[in-house]
Design a protein around this motif. Structure first.
Motif, PDB file in Angstrom:
ATOM      1  N   THR A   1      44.255  36.233  15.871  1.00  0.00           N
ATOM      2  CA  THR A   1      45.059  34.393  17.367  1.00  0.00           C
ATOM      3  C   THR A   1      46.551  35.450  16.582  1.00  0.00           C
TER       4      THR A   1
ATOM      5  N   THR B   1      43.156  35.680  21.267  1.00  0.00           N
ATOM      6  CA  THR B   1      41.937  35.529  20.523  1.00  0.00           C
ATOM      7  C   THR B   1      41.337  36.679  20.418  1.00  0.00           C
ATOM      8  N   LEU B   2      41.316  37.994  19.786  1.00  0.00           N
ATOM      9  CA  LEU B   2      40.279  39.221  20.387  1.00  0.00           C
ATOM     10  C   LEU B   2      39.446  39.024  19.347  1.00  0.00           C
ATOM     11  N   PRO B   3      37.995  39.856  20.150  1.00  0.00           N
ATOM     12  CA  PRO B   3      37.207  39.663  19.394  1.00  0.00           C
ATOM     13  C   PRO B   3      36.700  40.368  18.354  1.00  0.00           C
ATOM     14  N   GLU B   4      35.825  39.302  17.138  1.00  0.00           N
ATOM     15  CA  GLU B   4      35.524  39.690  15.732  1.00  0.00           C
ATOM     16  C   GLU B   4      35.761  42.116  15.502  1.00  0.00           C
ATOM     17  N   ASN B   5      36.099  42.145  15.339  1.00  0.00           N
ATOM     18  CA  ASN B   5      36.528  43.829  14.887  1.00  0.00           C
ATOM     19  C   ASN B   5      37.434  44.303  15.471  1.00  0.00           C
ATOM     20  N   ASP B   6      37.943  43.766  16.254  1.00  0.00           N
ATOM     21  CA  ASP B   6      38.987  44.389  17.377  1.00  0.00           C
ATOM     22  C   ASP B   6      40.495  44.143  17.004  1.00  0.00           C
ATOM     23  N   SER B   7      41.388  44.686  16.949  1.00  0.00           N
ATOM     24  CA  SER B   7      42.475  44.352  16.940  1.00  0.00           C
ATOM     25  C   SER B   7      43.134  44.287  18.149  1.00  0.00           C
TER      26      SER B   7
ATOM     27  N   PHE C   1      39.308  39.216  25.531  1.00  0.00           N
ATOM     28  CA  PHE C   1      39.602  37.984  24.683  1.00  0.00           C
ATOM     29  C   PHE C   1      40.318  36.759  25.361  1.00  0.00           C
TER      30      PHE C   1
ATOM     31  N   PRO D   1      42.117  42.477  12.486  1.00  0.00           N
ATOM     32  CA  PRO D   1      40.815  42.024  13.420  1.00  0.00           C
ATOM     33  C   PRO D   1      40.354  40.849  13.792  1.00  0.00           C
ATOM     34  N   GLY D   2      40.352  40.565  15.080  1.00  0.00           N
ATOM     35  CA  GLY D   2      39.732  39.263  15.424  1.00  0.00           C
ATOM     36  C   GLY D   2      40.425  37.912  15.032  1.00  0.00           C
TER      37      GLY D   2
END
Length: 163
Positions: free
Chosen positions: A13, A65-71, A48, A10-11
């Motif tokens: 890169t 890089t994805l947002p926090e809590n997102d994978s 993203f 999550p979150g």
């Protein structure tokens, strides 16, 4: 069949390589506006950060890089591929999968950024990184991250690239 395992953080890169089915095609650069539109469409629905991107005729490399809590990068890639393909009058545009690498530290990140930007030179499309138009290198020069005359070391980036 290979057992593919993806590493989801999550979150996190990641560095990605995405290839066309036909590695002699120039679809990505010939239809750059359609690719950009597909990317914008997906990014507006599933945000993203694009850390770096280079688009070559038959493949592309990027760091997200994805947002926090997102994978969930896999769904984003699926949607980008599907959206782009729908705009073309053909099928079987993409290789079925993509290659991803979770970036572990600053050195790993820097090496992959450099790899992305040197790629058009490595493949012989241009002699200077700044001459390739389809790259976030130009953005990073404006932001002072890279000098405009950055050249990199091609030999340092040969490992791991499949043609």
């Amino acid at each position: 069949m290979s057992n593919y395992r993806r590493y989801y953080v999550p979150g996190g890169t990641w560095f990605f390589t995405v290839n066309l089915q036909n590695r002699q095609s120039d679809l990505l650069t010939r239809h750059i506006d359609k690719l950009r539109a597909a990317l914008s469409f997906v990014k507006s629905r599933r945000p993203f950060l694009i850390d770096a991107w280079v688009i070559l005729p038959d493949h592309m490399h990027c760091i997200w890089t994805l947002p926090e809590n997102d994978s969930d990068y896999s769904s984003r890639w699926r949607d980008i591929k599907k959206t782009f393909t729908r705009t073309l009058a053909q099928r079987d545009v993409w290789q079925p999968r993509f290659w991803e690498h979770t970036l572990r530290n600053e050195e790993d990140y820097r090496r992959h950024m450099d790899y992305i930007y040197i790629n058009p030179v490595k493949h012989g499309y241009v002699s200077r990184v700044s001459d390739w138009p389809w790259s976030t290198f130009h953005r990073d020069v404006r932001e002072g991250i890279y000098p405009a005359d950055w050249a990199g070391n091609i030999e340092e980036f040969d490992a791991g690239e499949r043609r």
